[in-house]
Design a protein around this motif. Sequence first.
Motif, PDB file in Angstrom:
ATOM      1  N   ILE A  27    -101.745 121.309  53.356  1.00 27.56           N
ATOM      2  CA  ILE A  27    -100.736 121.041  54.614  1.00 27.56           C
ATOM      3  C   ILE A  27    -100.122 119.507  54.352  1.00 27.56           C
ATOM      4  CG2 ILE A  27    -100.475 120.491  56.801  1.00 27.56           C
ATOM      5  CD1 ILE A  27    -101.482 123.373  56.221  1.00 27.56           C
ATOM      6  N   GLY A  28    -100.599 118.666  53.652  1.00 24.64           N
ATOM      7  CA  GLY A  28     -99.788 117.595  53.394  1.00 24.64           C
ATOM      8  C   GLY A  28     -99.927 116.348  54.812  1.00 24.64           C
ATOM      9  N   GLU A  29    -100.743 116.868  55.523  1.00 26.93           N
ATOM     10  CA  GLU A  29    -101.032 116.121  56.719  1.00 26.93           C
ATOM     11  C   GLU A  29    -102.549 115.977  57.021  1.00 26.93           C
ATOM     12  OE1 GLU A  29     -99.135 113.872  58.594  1.00 26.93           O
ATOM     13  OE2 GLU A  29     -97.117 114.648  58.098  1.00 26.93           O
ATOM     14  N   LYS A  30    -102.648 114.672  57.786  1.00 29.71           N
ATOM     15  CA  LYS A  30    -104.174 114.800  58.328  1.00 29.71           C
ATOM     16  C   LYS A  30    -104.191 115.405  59.507  1.00 29.71           C
ATOM     17  CE  LYS A  30    -107.685 111.160  59.195  1.00 29.71           C
ATOM     18  NZ  LYS A  30    -107.937 109.892  59.358  1.00 29.71           N
ATOM     19  N   LEU A  31    -104.681 116.640  59.321  1.00 27.60           N
ATOM     20  CA  LEU A  31    -104.964 117.612  60.703  1.00 27.60           C
ATOM     21  C   LEU A  31    -106.538 117.344  60.900  1.00 27.60           C
ATOM     22  CD1 LEU A  31    -102.852 120.691  60.295  1.00 27.60           C
ATOM     23  CD2 LEU A  31    -102.437 118.599  61.592  1.00 27.60           C
ATOM     24  N   SER A  32    -107.315 117.507  59.948  1.00 26.08           N
ATOM     25  CA  SER A  32    -108.692 117.759  60.033  1.00 26.08           C
ATOM     26  C   SER A  32    -109.353 116.632  59.586  1.00 26.08           C
ATOM     27  CB  SER A  32    -109.122 118.945  59.208  1.00 26.08           C
ATOM     28  OG  SER A  32    -110.348 119.279  59.351  1.00 26.08           O
ATOM     29  N   ILE A  33    -110.172 115.794  60.554  1.00 28.03           N
ATOM     30  CA  ILE A  33    -110.985 114.698  60.210  1.00 28.03           C
ATOM     31  C   ILE A  33    -111.837 114.820  59.238  1.00 28.03           C
ATOM     32  CG2 ILE A  33    -110.320 113.967  62.553  1.00 28.03           C
ATOM     33  CD1 ILE A  33    -113.605 114.403  62.991  1.00 28.03           C
ATOM     34  N   VAL A  34    -112.249 113.764  58.466  1.00 31.83           N
ATOM     35  CA  VAL A  34    -112.837 113.729  57.212  1.00 31.83           C
ATOM     36  C   VAL A  34    -113.897 112.531  57.130  1.00 31.83           C
ATOM     37  CG1 VAL A  34    -112.764 113.588  54.764  1.00 31.83           C
ATOM     38  CG2 VAL A  34    -111.002 114.864  55.877  1.00 31.83           C
ATOM     39  N   ALA A 192    -108.584 113.071  70.376  1.00 33.28           N
ATOM     40  CA  ALA A 192    -110.125 113.305  70.301  1.00 33.28           C
ATOM     41  C   ALA A 192    -110.788 113.190  68.953  1.00 33.28           C
ATOM     42  CB  ALA A 192    -110.709 114.312  71.200  1.00 33.28           C
ATOM     43  N   GLU A 193    -110.375 114.060  68.128  1.00 34.80           N
ATOM     44  CA  GLU A 193    -110.690 114.253  66.705  1.00 34.80           C
ATOM     45  C   GLU A 193    -110.518 112.983  65.964  1.00 34.80           C
ATOM     46  OE1 GLU A 193    -112.075 117.621  64.843  1.00 34.80           O
ATOM     47  OE2 GLU A 193    -112.675 116.656  66.795  1.00 34.80           O
ATOM     48  N   TYR A 194    -109.374 112.116  66.062  1.00 37.02           N
ATOM     49  CA  TYR A 194    -109.333 110.870  65.369  1.00 37.02           C
ATOM     50  C   TYR A 194    -110.168 109.905  65.786  1.00 37.02           C
ATOM     51  CZ  TYR A 194    -104.678 112.705  63.656  1.00 37.02           C
ATOM     52  OH  TYR A 194    -103.795 113.152  62.962  1.00 37.02           O
ATOM     53  N   ILE A 195    -110.514 109.801  67.061  1.00 39.03           N
ATOM     54  CA  ILE A 195    -111.485 108.868  67.646  1.00 39.03           C
ATOM     55  C   ILE A 195    -113.003 109.210  66.935  1.00 39.03           C
ATOM     56  CG2 ILE A 195    -112.889 107.974  69.366  1.00 39.03           C
ATOM     57  CD1 ILE A 195    -110.146 108.535  71.341  1.00 39.03           C
ATOM     58  N   LYS A 251    -114.046  98.366  69.522  1.00 37.64           N
ATOM     59  CA  LYS A 251    -112.520  97.656  69.231  1.00 37.64           C
ATOM     60  C   LYS A 251    -111.877  98.191  68.225  1.00 37.64           C
ATOM     61  CE  LYS A 251    -113.307  93.734  72.042  1.00 37.64           C
ATOM     62  NZ  LYS A 251    -113.557  92.048  71.869  1.00 37.64           N
ATOM     63  N   ARG A 252    -112.850  98.353  66.994  1.00 36.55           N
ATOM     64  CA  ARG A 252    -112.299  98.769  65.611  1.00 36.55           C
ATOM     65  C   ARG A 252    -112.116 100.226  65.797  1.00 36.55           C
ATOM     66  NH1 ARG A 252    -115.263  98.039  59.599  1.00 36.55           N
ATOM     67  NH2 ARG A 252    -113.350  98.935  58.223  1.00 36.55           N
ATOM     68  N   ILE A 253    -113.068 101.198  66.424  1.00 37.65           N
ATOM     69  CA  ILE A 253    -112.974 102.401  66.588  1.00 37.65           C
ATOM     70  C   ILE A 253    -111.383 102.797  67.008  1.00 37.65           C
ATOM     71  CG2 ILE A 253    -113.572 104.607  67.799  1.00 37.65           C
ATOM     72  CD1 ILE A 253    -116.615 103.301  67.183  1.00 37.65           C
ATOM     73  N   ALA A 254    -111.305 102.148  68.253  1.00 36.37           N
ATOM     74  CA  ALA A 254    -110.038 102.260  69.086  1.00 36.37           C
ATOM     75  C   ALA A 254    -108.704 101.864  68.396  1.00 36.37           C
ATOM     76  CB  ALA A 254    -110.143 101.514  70.324  1.00 36.37           C
ATOM     77  N   SER A 255    -109.075 100.662  67.577  1.00 37.72           N
ATOM     78  CA  SER A 255    -107.705 100.171  66.761  1.00 37.72           C
ATOM     79  C   SER A 255    -107.189 101.084  65.645  1.00 37.72           C
ATOM     80  CB  SER A 255    -107.867  98.878  66.208  1.00 37.72           C
ATOM     81  OG  SER A 255    -106.796  98.373  65.373  1.00 37.72           O
ATOM     82  N   GLU A 256    -108.141 101.607  64.657  1.00 34.34           N
ATOM     83  CA  GLU A 256    -108.060 102.573  63.750  1.00 34.34           C
ATOM     84  C   GLU A 256    -107.413 103.926  63.961  1.00 34.34           C
ATOM     85  OE1 GLU A 256    -110.708 102.348  60.530  1.00 34.34           O
ATOM     86  OE2 GLU A 256    -110.924 100.233  60.537  1.00 34.34           O
ATOM     87  N   ALA A 257    -108.184 104.174  65.258  1.00 35.47           N
ATOM     88  CA  ALA A 257    -107.747 105.810  65.763  1.00 35.47           C
ATOM     89  C   ALA A 257    -106.517 105.506  66.416  1.00 35.47           C
ATOM     90  CB  ALA A 257    -108.826 106.331  66.996  1.00 35.47           C
ATOM     91  N   ARG A 258    -106.076 104.635  66.860  1.00 35.56           N
ATOM     92  CA  ARG A 258    -104.756 104.267  67.576  1.00 35.56           C
ATOM     93  C   ARG A 258    -103.676 104.523  66.426  1.00 35.56           C
ATOM     94  NH1 ARG A 258    -101.424 100.060  68.118  1.00 35.56           N
ATOM     95  NH2 ARG A 258    -103.113  98.703  67.554  1.00 35.56           N
ATOM     96  N   GLN A 259    -104.135 103.850  65.287  1.00 36.03           N
ATOM     97  CA  GLN A 259    -102.898 103.823  64.230  1.00 36.03           C
ATOM     98  C   GLN A 259    -102.809 105.287  63.735  1.00 36.03           C
ATOM     99  OE1 GLN A 259    -104.000 100.888  61.026  1.00 36.03           O
ATOM    100  NE2 GLN A 259    -104.952  99.713  62.969  1.00 36.03           N
ATOM    101  N   ASP A 260    -103.857 105.955  63.438  1.00 34.02           N
ATOM    102  CA  ASP A 260    -103.784 107.351  63.221  1.00 34.02           C
ATOM    103  C   ASP A 260    -102.590 108.144  64.070  1.00 34.02           C
ATOM    104  OD1 ASP A 260    -104.906 107.117  60.812  1.00 34.02           O
ATOM    105  OD2 ASP A 260    -107.056 108.129  61.640  1.00 34.02           O
ATOM    106  N   MET A 261    -103.097 108.276  65.557  1.00 31.05           N
ATOM    107  CA  MET A 261    -102.277 108.630  66.576  1.00 31.05           C
ATOM    108  C   MET A 261    -100.703 108.437  66.305  1.00 31.05           C
ATOM    109  SD  MET A 261    -104.978 108.296  69.762  1.00 31.05           S
ATOM    110  CE  MET A 261    -106.414 108.382  69.633  1.00 31.05           C
ATOM    111  N   GLN A 262    -100.400 107.344  66.433  1.00 34.61           N
ATOM    112  CA  GLN A 262     -99.227 106.386  66.186  1.00 34.61           C
ATOM    113  C   GLN A 262     -98.305 106.959  65.081  1.00 34.61           C
ATOM    114  OE1 GLN A 262     -99.312 102.533  68.656  1.00 34.61           O
ATOM    115  NE2 GLN A 262     -99.232 102.229  66.603  1.00 34.61           N
ATOM    116  N   ARG A 263     -99.048 107.486  63.706  1.00 28.55           N
ATOM    117  CA  ARG A 263     -98.455 107.990  62.768  1.00 28.55           C
ATOM    118  C   ARG A 263     -98.229 109.650  63.043  1.00 28.55           C
ATOM    119  NH1 ARG A 263    -101.685 104.343  59.588  1.00 28.55           N
ATOM    120  NH2 ARG A 263    -103.425 105.892  59.791  1.00 28.55           N
TER     121      ARG A 263
END
Length: 294
Positions: A27-34, A192-195, A251-263
């Motif tokens: 797909i060229g995007e991060k749809l499914s978490i890994v 939810a998946e990014y978290i 805090k790190r979980i929230a920070s890194e998930a937030r970055q994925d969501m913003q992208r």
Amino acid sequence: MNETRSGQIAIVGRPNVGKSTLLNQLIGEKLSIVSQRAQTTRHRILGILTRPDAQYVFVDTPGFQTRHGNALNRAMNRSVRQALAEVDVVLLVVEAGRFDDRDRVVLRLIPDDRPVIIVVNKIDQFKDKAQLLPYLARLAGEGEFTAIVPVSAMRGVQTEVLLNETRKHLPNTEWLYGEDEMTDRSERFLAAEYIREKLFRLIGDELPYAAAVEIEKFVVDGALRRISAAILVDREGHKSIIIGSGGTIIKRIASEARQDMQRMFDGQVFLEVFVKVKSGWADDERMLKTLGYD
């Protein structure tokens, strides 16, 4: 004049063979978490790739469970079976150099009238590709396959070959989805998946299998999204593992998930994450439906 083709393609296989990595690469995007942890994918996820001559509707599925008989695993296995009953083509993903009874269990689930392409993933782990030839020959004897395509989903090796082979088996029809659509999943689901991905990546084997994420609030205010999410765990003792000393891990979980969501959402995100104890949620049919498991 080129024919246009469109159809659904199931990506199936036992846990941890790289199905979600393959979907994201195609797909060229991060749809499914890994993550490195097996059984990361728990839901069916649609990923849509539209080319001028074909629309590929990929259905990423959970790894088929041959162990653990709780309600969560039964729900994931139902998801795999349902996907196989509805699609036009099946990509059976296996790990290069390995094919055992767990792979055969998945192979036996595939309806006899579906074209099956074996996707031999992780070929980048073999420095000498000639070592793969005896394995590929043995693999060909496991069933009647329309093709066997070695790939590296991580590196994008041979993914165009796989797309070309898949296109041959798609129905000659108009697009199933709009040209700009990438998935059938909502932003709420992706959040939810990014978290959950960050849980697996940052905590690893310490994380109990019975952990999930529930979005309690999702408010869109212009380009800003305000999200409140609860991480559900089975026992009180699991809570401190996720929070970490001084709250460092959560805090790190929230920070890194937030970055994925913003992208992905192309906007600012205000994210609040906390932990809740809900004993036995993974074997509670009602709770599973609340969390989106069919």
